[in-house]
Design a protein around this motif. Sequence first.
Motif, PDB file in Angstrom:
ATOM      1  N   TYR B  27      19.885  29.325   2.332  1.00  0.00           N
ATOM      2  CA  TYR B  27      19.896  28.260   2.893  1.00  0.00           C
ATOM      3  C   TYR B  27      20.407  27.126   3.443  1.00  0.00           C
ATOM      4  CZ  TYR B  27      14.728  29.677   2.885  1.00  0.00           C
ATOM      5  OH  TYR B  27      14.074  29.703   3.221  1.00  0.00           O
ATOM      6  N   PRO B  29      24.077  28.393   4.437  1.00  0.00           N
ATOM      7  CA  PRO B  29      24.327  28.469   5.694  1.00  0.00           C
ATOM      8  C   PRO B  29      23.210  27.943   6.896  1.00  0.00           C
ATOM      9  CG  PRO B  29      24.536  30.959   4.211  1.00  0.00           C
ATOM     10  CD  PRO B  29      23.770  29.458   3.275  1.00  0.00           C
ATOM     11  N   ILE B  30      22.010  29.103   6.659  1.00  0.00           N
ATOM     12  CA  ILE B  30      20.639  28.065   7.269  1.00  0.00           C
ATOM     13  C   ILE B  30      20.991  26.920   8.363  1.00  0.00           C
ATOM     14  CG2 ILE B  30      18.682  27.895   8.132  1.00  0.00           C
ATOM     15  CD1 ILE B  30      18.428  30.857   6.343  1.00  0.00           C
ATOM     16  N   LEU B  32      23.636  24.512   7.795  1.00  0.00           N
ATOM     17  CA  LEU B  32      24.393  24.621   8.667  1.00  0.00           C
ATOM     18  C   LEU B  32      24.431  25.358   9.407  1.00  0.00           C
ATOM     19  CD1 LEU B  32      27.273  25.260   5.448  1.00  0.00           C
ATOM     20  CD2 LEU B  32      27.207  23.445   7.469  1.00  0.00           C
ATOM     21  N   THR B  33      24.274  26.594  10.076  1.00  0.00           N
ATOM     22  CA  THR B  33      23.899  27.482  10.928  1.00  0.00           C
ATOM     23  C   THR B  33      23.213  26.260  12.431  1.00  0.00           C
ATOM     24  OG1 THR B  33      23.987  29.140  10.254  1.00  0.00           O
ATOM     25  CG2 THR B  33      23.631  29.267  12.131  1.00  0.00           C
ATOM     26  N   TYR B  36      26.419  23.776  12.855  1.00  0.00           N
ATOM     27  CA  TYR B  36      26.657  23.965  13.944  1.00  0.00           C
ATOM     28  C   TYR B  36      26.684  24.348  15.024  1.00  0.00           C
ATOM     29  CZ  TYR B  36      29.444  25.100   9.748  1.00  0.00           C
ATOM     30  OH  TYR B  36      29.851  25.858   8.573  1.00  0.00           O
ATOM     31  N   PHE B 259      31.431  29.357  19.144  1.00  0.00           N
ATOM     32  CA  PHE B 259      30.854  29.339  18.013  1.00  0.00           C
ATOM     33  C   PHE B 259      29.780  28.129  17.247  1.00  0.00           C
ATOM     34  CE2 PHE B 259      29.741  29.562  13.535  1.00  0.00           C
ATOM     35  CZ  PHE B 259      30.296  30.759  13.076  1.00  0.00           C
ATOM     36  N   GLY B 266      21.680  31.977  16.647  1.00  0.00           N
ATOM     37  CA  GLY B 266      21.331  32.485  15.580  1.00  0.00           C
ATOM     38  C   GLY B 266      20.065  31.722  14.830  1.00  0.00           C
TER      39      GLY B 266
END
Lengths: 292, 292, 432
Positions: B27, B29-30, B32-33, B36, B259, B266
């Motif tokens: 979660y 990373p999700i 943060l994705t 970002y 990115f 993503g």
Amino acid sequence: MTETGQQEVKLQKSEGNAAGKFGYAILYLILGIIAVLQIYPLIWLVFFSLKTNQEVFNASPFALPADPKWENYATVWTQGNINLYFFNSVWITLVSVALTILLASFVTFAITRMNWKLSKLVLGLFMIGLMIPVHSTLIPLFNFFLSINLIDHPLALILTYTAFNLPLTIMILLGFYSTLPREVEEAAVIDGSSIHRIFFQITLPMSMPVMSTTFIINMIYNWNEFVFINTFISSDSYKTLTVGIQNFIGQYSTDWGAIGATLVISILPILIAFVFLSNKIVEGIAAGAVKG
Amino acid sequence: MNKVMSNKWVIAMYVLPALLLILVLIYVPIILTGYYGLMKWDGIGEMDFIGLSNYTKLLTDDDFWQSSLNSLLLAIFSLLSLIGYLAISLVLAAKIKGADLLRKIYLIPMLLSSVAIAQLWLKIYHPSNGLLNSLLVFFGVDNPPAWLAEPNLVLGAIFVPIIWQYAGFYILIYYAALKNIPDSVIEAAKIDGASPLQIAYKIKLPLIMGVIKVTIVLSFVGSLKYFDLIYVMTGGGPNGASEVIASYMYKQAFNSYNFGYGSAVGFALLLFCLLATVVIQRLTRTDDEVEY
Amino acid sequence: MLLLLTMMTAIVLSGCGGGDDAGDGGGTAGGGDKVTVKMMHLWPAGSSKQHHGIVEDIIKQYEEENPDVKIETEILSNDQYKEKIKVLASSNQLPDVGLTWAAGFLRPYVEGGKFAALDDVLEGELGESFISGTTEAFSVDGKAYGLPLELNIAPIYYNKRIFEENNLEVPETFDDFKNVVKTLVDNGVTPITVGNKEPWTGSMWYMYLADRIGGKETLTNAINRSGSFEDPALVQAAAEIQNLVDLGAFVKGYNGLSNEEAKGPFMNEKAAMYMMGSWELPNFTTNEDVPQEFKDQIGFFKFPLVEGGKGDINSFVGGPGVGLFVSENSKVQQEAKDFVKFFVQKWGEVSVTGAGVIPATKVDTSQLDLPEMFIDVLDELNKASNITLYADVQMSASAAQEHLNLIQSLFGKEITAEEFATRHEEVLADEE
């Protein structure tokens, strides 16, 4: 009435025999063709591993190796730390798979057998875990492990593998748990067994077939994984077999024969484990059935 | 009964370790994705907050929608292929001679890593001396196509190995599920005079419905975020003809230094998966299986 | 469960012990006064034995001369290297020394303050030993951030036997070249093999045509925006590519073949010509896995002149490949710089003979015992009037991605030469 009924059944059977035999022949023919298609890749891989780059790219890909290069295997085996990589692959895979299946079984048990309001929400949370593309997570995860000092540490791999395989494992377990009979568990509750007892002594043994299934799946995934290893691990001492492949990929050219040999070497252990485990799928049922 | 199975402490103990793991490792990373995705960021230097620009750009990005369409097609093909796997599993799980050996053979491709599968299929599709074109020439086709170079063929050509790659996975799951059905149920049906087809259709399939539903979600979501073989075999080309969402994301994030934009892709992928899951759940919901 | 827990604890404990000395990202001064310099490169022993050996030797020599420095290497393959270096940069964990590519690859790292300027290293003798133009490719705003290790040009290799059998001679002009192609096609031989699944290979063909038609500056100007892709010379170059496609010049399925797959027909004497960087030379000279009879058949020629074009026969497509960087955040930057200086010097001395690498530093061919084709290519390199850096390297990474896609479309005839030009203009205009 009963007599005619029996006769009918018999009639159907004898009719079915002629057609049935033909049907079986066709069936086995189809099954056989599929089997050849499925086993061929393995044979191809072995041939591939005995070829030189010249043969890989210049000759027909389906030709036998003209002059089998067994030295590809020697190259692979003697170069670098393949023993160490092998050992690392084994234990990292085993620990991750064990951890994944244990945690996933806990969760699935709690979701399917226990009564609580948030169970659906929690299940949803796990399912969303299936949906993130791996490469989106590299930079955040790297930063995270860096901050807790786990970069270049095998625990980073184990935790990551476990986390990323949990959703899939839970989903598969979930499908099976819904088909498992509950009577035994219910009886145990009435007998006054504790939940842990029910879980470890009734549910887990009953779910042996599906655990074997998820074990195989998890094992294959972890065994072949390389993105996380490459990113999180720098020291040779923690690298795994998939890194061995990297050893033969160069800047402008690649030693395909050696890669083939590495792939064959790395497939053998999981092939053996797989044959053993896939028997467990059937045996497990029998064991579960006895207890049930 | 209810009391034992509602013990909050036990539930917490069973669920929290796994939940914690995915909350932190998946979660974060999700989130943060998604974050970002709000940035103009090359992944290396400073980030610039640009609000929803990346997301609005997605809406008009033809390449993104083309790759989304390709991913959707792959997902649909994967779903259809489940029928075939189910049929094979039904045959294998029936008590026919040699089923045990066949089952093991059928699952072999699953053990191969993507590297091996990609090499194998590149050789099959090779325009001049590949297996496929050699066969076609043998059967009198004059100028068989270069499968991976033709924009209108490449997508179909790349789907075949992807779907084949997962055959073992689903056959394994279905097989285990079918073996899970108690023999007594089937024997009873046989005594009632049901034909093998009837048994399969009316008894076995409903009994493993929970598992089938799970595989539908897994194959659909898994296909939407599929990456490996496409990246190795075609690199998304020629000119994006075989691009899928995950390969597009990777190219943006890692090859083009976008990115921020790659993260937005993503995140969009995650939303697609979520949407697909909700739709699938709605469509497959039945009254008797409330827990799923 | 208990077993698992014990196991986990054991791992944590053992792992911590190992983790400490295994590397802390940046070099640490642990164990006496020894300084550790971390280096990442992409020459594994398996695939690049000679490169790997040279690196090891240089490190050994350096450590002998500098007993207080320890060099630690991490080796990855090309793609994995690129992926990892990016993740490391975003977390400020770059190794002290590593490899980078020129121009478009390097720029974001420089702008993000990740690479250290190396002008102090280049001062004096070392700077002069580089062939002019090579360090420039690793420079941003006049400062060098990388020390190039290789320099390549791309000739067209050809199979002499096939040429003889078809009564062909090395073409002097592009019309001759097209006639060669036609003859070969008529005789059922694949004229050119190219692995345009990796479109940088096709891009080189386009670049040469651009050079021979428009002269050496036209394409570079279009990329740096002082010119335009709609320049008639560049449109004509794109059109000529499609003419070659129409002639059937390229191997079947070229858009779906990797460079390595495409090389097959050439090595197999099924295709007559193959354009590739001079890094391929060992395959045609020293590589013992390649049969000598084949190697004897291989020659090379320079891309022919286009009649009426502004090209110069001694202008090449090529450029420096990888170069060494030093991390700006390195705790041992001084040692790292000292090491790369040492490395580049030694590399220049041994890489040609040891690994068939043409270094970016000047090589005195008269002193070396090299295969003839090597010497010839080195001489061409010394005579070169110009080396145009690979277009995809010149461009920013995202423009390069688009350029490569367009090259595939151009070769696949999905777009016209004019569309090829306008699409490039759109992409590059977006960047300004």
